[in-house]
Write an enzyme that holds these catalytic residues in place. Structure first.
Site, mmCIF file in Angstrom:
data_model
loop_
_atom_site.group_PDB
_atom_site.id
_atom_site.type_symbol
_atom_site.label_atom_id
_atom_site.label_comp_id
_atom_site.label_asym_id
_atom_site.label_seq_id
_atom_site.Cartn_x
_atom_site.Cartn_y
_atom_site.Cartn_z
ATOM 1 N N GLU A 131 22.823 -30.980 -28.176
ATOM 2 C CA GLU A 131 23.854 -29.971 -28.395
ATOM 3 C C GLU A 131 24.483 -29.587 -27.063
ATOM 4 O O GLU A 131 23.805 -29.526 -26.036
ATOM 5 C CB GLU A 131 23.258 -28.727 -29.056
ATOM 6 C CG GLU A 131 22.857 -28.947 -30.488
ATOM 7 C CD GLU A 131 22.375 -27.684 -31.173
ATOM 8 O OE1 GLU A 131 22.291 -27.694 -32.407
ATOM 9 O OE2 GLU A 131 22.086 -26.692 -30.477
ATOM 10 N N SER B 234 26.011 -26.764 -30.818
ATOM 11 C CA SER B 234 25.269 -25.693 -31.465
ATOM 12 C C SER B 234 26.177 -25.013 -32.476
ATOM 13 O O SER B 234 27.401 -24.982 -32.314
ATOM 14 C CB SER B 234 24.808 -24.684 -30.415
ATOM 15 O OG SER B 234 24.471 -23.455 -31.005
ATOM 16 N N CYS C 142 18.986 -16.931 -35.732
ATOM 17 C CA CYS C 142 20.027 -16.245 -34.956
ATOM 18 C C CYS C 142 21.182 -15.788 -35.842
ATOM 19 O O CYS C 142 21.581 -16.469 -36.773
ATOM 20 C CB CYS C 142 20.517 -17.140 -33.831
ATOM 21 S SG CYS C 142 19.252 -17.425 -32.568
ATOM 22 N N ASP D 151 16.128 -24.610 -30.804
ATOM 23 C CA ASP D 151 17.221 -25.242 -30.073
ATOM 24 C C ASP D 151 17.718 -24.383 -28.920
ATOM 25 O O ASP D 151 18.172 -24.902 -27.899
ATOM 26 C CB ASP D 151 18.383 -25.557 -31.025
ATOM 27 C CG ASP D 151 18.124 -26.810 -31.844
ATOM 28 O OD1 ASP D 151 16.944 -27.198 -31.973
ATOM 29 O OD2 ASP D 151 19.089 -27.406 -32.346
ATOM 30 N N CYS E 107 14.902 -22.580 -39.217
ATOM 31 C CA CYS E 107 15.816 -22.903 -38.119
ATOM 32 C C CYS E 107 16.358 -24.323 -38.161
ATOM 33 O O CYS E 107 16.112 -25.071 -39.082
ATOM 34 C CB CYS E 107 15.164 -22.557 -36.790
ATOM 35 S SG CYS E 107 15.089 -20.760 -36.547
ATOM 36 N N ASP E 108 17.054 -24.681 -37.091
ATOM 37 C CA ASP E 108 18.068 -25.724 -37.104
ATOM 38 C C ASP E 108 17.668 -27.071 -37.714
ATOM 39 O O ASP E 108 18.359 -27.596 -38.562
ATOM 40 C CB ASP E 108 18.567 -25.961 -35.680
ATOM 41 C CG ASP E 108 19.339 -24.776 -35.143
ATOM 42 O OD1 ASP E 108 19.147 -23.664 -35.654
ATOM 43 O OD2 ASP E 108 20.130 -24.945 -34.202
ATOM 44 N N LYS E 109 16.594 -27.685 -37.253
ATOM 45 C CA LYS E 109 16.234 -29.014 -37.755
ATOM 46 C C LYS E 109 15.135 -28.957 -38.800
ATOM 47 O O LYS E 109 14.823 -29.970 -39.428
ATOM 48 C CB LYS E 109 15.788 -29.915 -36.591
ATOM 49 C CG LYS E 109 16.790 -30.019 -35.469
ATOM 50 C CD LYS E 109 18.167 -30.415 -35.972
ATOM 51 C CE LYS E 109 19.211 -30.267 -34.886
ATOM 52 N NZ LYS E 109 19.416 -28.886 -34.446
#
EC number: 4.2.1.9
Length: 618
Positions: free
Chosen positions: A491, A517, A195, A81, A122-124
């Site tokens: 985002e 985010s 992150c 992202d 990570c995110d998704k």
């Protein structure tokens, strides 16, 4: 006794062809009849959170084999992202969640795998695999790649800790010298891993511990630390145990839908609110609940947010603490323990570890002076060496952080704030609700009244902010960025980061039907539902309108009469086929994104597919 799913492809003379193909992958006679474990990896060289995941495959395979299973690995896609941010690439991020879920379903059902180890980060990717796991409902354990070490550098002779957001803010701040900006950029992301703040990736990996689908330490043990090896070894052995429990003993309590039941979802949401998790977690937990068949919606989240204290304040809410500090303070087990003491979570729920949450919390109590294993485990710390190699260092803090009054994780009595880190607001601007990460909102902004400055896209808002169109006291409104209107629900990290760089982060609000985010802080309100493209009131806002936001009362109000709102609705409808579409927006939307938009629901439903519409079309 449940029959192994893989028996469909391995038993009987008529399956000679399938067995021949299995043999070509390395299987032998002794492997047929053992559970086939899908090692669902997401390695890619595009994403720092995933760049090291190929290093886990051999270890995971050896462990599963030794425990009596047959490991078979495949990969999913993974979008970063942060790299996709601020351009058309972000349109693909949220839709990739459903694509990942579908691809896992296709592979696992196509090959009749018996269980899964999901290696995400990570995110998704974590949410996508979670949707698949609950959809398939076969034994599963999640193991993440682990968080990145926090960046560290010295500016103006002051030692500071950094993360990705600092690099973005400094890069956009014209008052920062090129040399300082470059130094921050080079220091912000020092290692492999997700992150380093309480952003979306780490929030989800932590919540998997709380919901019962990942082992303790999954969300907080650094990617670079050797302690993660033991986590992977335990997960590999445990997934084979879960197969025996289900397929040999018919114990359905080990299945993901039995573990991630309504009580577990409520627990996870309480933990999320207490730790100030990313607002994206709301989106993903709502979607996961639908896959699990659990009655869990925005009303439950709203009720929980009103009684859950904010116990763990981490970047981006503060520069003082990052995920490595949460681990030092006892990780998710410590947060669950503090919430359990106050009766805010149900400690009787089951867990893939093979015990109740109460038993697990006791086992991993780093505040117990006699619990040497837990105290050592939670002292695993950063090495401060730039690397993409997993499990490459074994540094430890001299001592843990067990200060529940002033430390990273607080007791309920000494909470950072008595109402939690996430809040659901509603009102005539968001009839079906919207979400704010209140953990990142300063006290002076908990009530805010401002003047609307409206943009039809994130791109226009960025240009407007950088060109000083936004002033102190304004409410930036970014619409047509929802799941359908974007499409893809981008985002808005760049707009919020640029507000910071302009010194407006604590002087303005931002409202959108898009999302934020996990790195966003400030009075940033997203997931406005219904979205503009679905006829939501955010489509009626005009420049100069007054907007009132009150987090304490959970209200968001567009200061217009019902009559004026109706007049604006009729004005919108008069546009005919162009109604509820952005004015003069130049954006290429591919056929893949159009297909996503066709079935997308608003954020209050988790931005999942509209199953009713799917039935109509089928």
């Amino acid at each position: 006794m449940a029959k192994l799913r893989s028996a469909t492809t391995t038993e009987g003379r008529k399956r000679a062809g399938a067995r021949a193909l299995w043999r070509a992958t390395g299987m032998t006679d002794s492997d047929f009849g053992k559970p086939i474990i899908a090692v669902v990896n997401s390695f890619t060289q595009f994403v720092p959170g995933h760049v090291h995941l190929n290093q886990l495959s051999e270890l995971m395979g050896e462990t599963i084999t030794a425990a009596g299973g047959v490991p078979k690995e495949f990969n999913t896609i993974a979008i970063d992202d942060g790299i996709a941010m601020g351009h058309g690439g972000m349109l693909y991020s949220l839709p990739s969640r459903d694509l990942i879920a579908d691809s896992v379903e296709y592979m696992v059902n196509g090959h009749c795998a018996d269980a899964m180890i999901c290696i995400s980060n990570c995110d998704k990717i974590t949410p996508g695999m979670m949707l698949a796991a609950l959809r398939l409902n076969i034994p599963v354990i999640f193991v993440s790649g682990g968080p990145m070490e926090a960046g560290k550098t010295k500016l103006a002779n002051i030692d500071i800790k950094l993360d990705l957001v600092d690099a973005m803010v400094k890069g956009a701040d014209e008052s920062v010298s090129d040399a300082d900006s470059d130094q921050v950029e080079r220091s912000a992301c020092p290692t492999c891993g997700s992150c380093s703040g309480m952003f979306t990736a780490n929030s989800m990996n932590c919540l998997l511990e709380a919901i019962g689908l990942a082992l303790p330490g999954n969300g907080t043990t650094l990617a670079t630390h050797k302690d993660r090896k033991q986590l992977y070894v335990e997960a590999g052995a445990r997934i084979v145990d879960l197969c025996r429990e289900y397929y040999q003993k018919d114990n359905q309590e080990v299945l993901p839908r039995a573990i991630a039941n309504k009580t577990a979802f409520m627990n996870a949401m309480v933990v999320d609110i207490a730790m100030g998790g990313s607002s994206n977690t709301v989106l993903h937990l709502l979607a996961a609940a639908q896959e699990a068949g659990v009655d869990f919606d925005m009303s439950h989240i709203d009720a929980l947010s009103r009684k859950t204290p904010f116990l763990c304040k981490v970047a981006p809410a503060t520069p003082e603490y990052h995920i490595e500090d949460v681990h030092r303070a006892g990780g998710m087990m410590a947060i669950v323990r503090e919430l359990g003491k106050a009766g805010l979570v149900d400690m009787s729920v089951n867990h893939v570890a093979g015990s109740t949450m109460a038993e697990l919390v006791k086992k991993w109590d780093a505040t117990d002076p006699t619990n040497e294993a837990a105290r050592k485990f939670y002292r695993a710390g950063p090495a401060g060496i730039r690397t993409t190699k997993a499990m490459s260092q074994e540094c430890r803090w001299d001592e843990g952080d067990n200060d529940r009054e002033h430390g990273c994780i607080r007791s309920v009595e000494h909470a950072f704030r008595q109402d939690g880190g996430l809040a659901v607001l509603s009102g005539n601007l968001a009839v079906d609700g919207c979400v704010v990460k209140s953990a990142g909102v300063v006290d002076d902004m908990l009530h805010f009244e401002g003047t609307a400055v409206v943009y039809e896209s994130q791109d226009d808002s960025v240009e407007g902010i950088l060109n000083d169109e936004v002033k102190a006291g304004d409410v930036v409104v970014i619409r047509y960025e929802g799941p359908k209107g974007g499409p893809g629900m981008q985002e808005m990290l760049y707009p919020t980061s640029y507000l910071k760089s302009k010194g407006l982060a604590e002087k303005c609000a931002l409202i959108t039907d898009g999302r934020f985010s996990g790195g966003t802080s400030g009075l940033s309100i997203g997931h406005v539902s219904p979205e503009a493209a679905s006829g939501g009131a955010i489509a009626y806002v005009e420049n100069g309108d007054k907007i009132i936001i009150d987090i304490a009362t959970r209200e968001i109000t567009l200061a217009l009469s019902d009559a004026e709102l109706e007049a604006r609705k009729q004005k919108q409808l008069a546009r005919g086929k162009q109604a509820y579409k952005p004015l003069d927006r130049q954006r290429y939307v591919s056929s893949a994104l159009k297909a996503y938009a066709l079935l997308a629901t608003s954020a209050d439903k988790g931005a999942v597919r509209d199953l009713a519409k799917l039935e109509e079309l089928s």
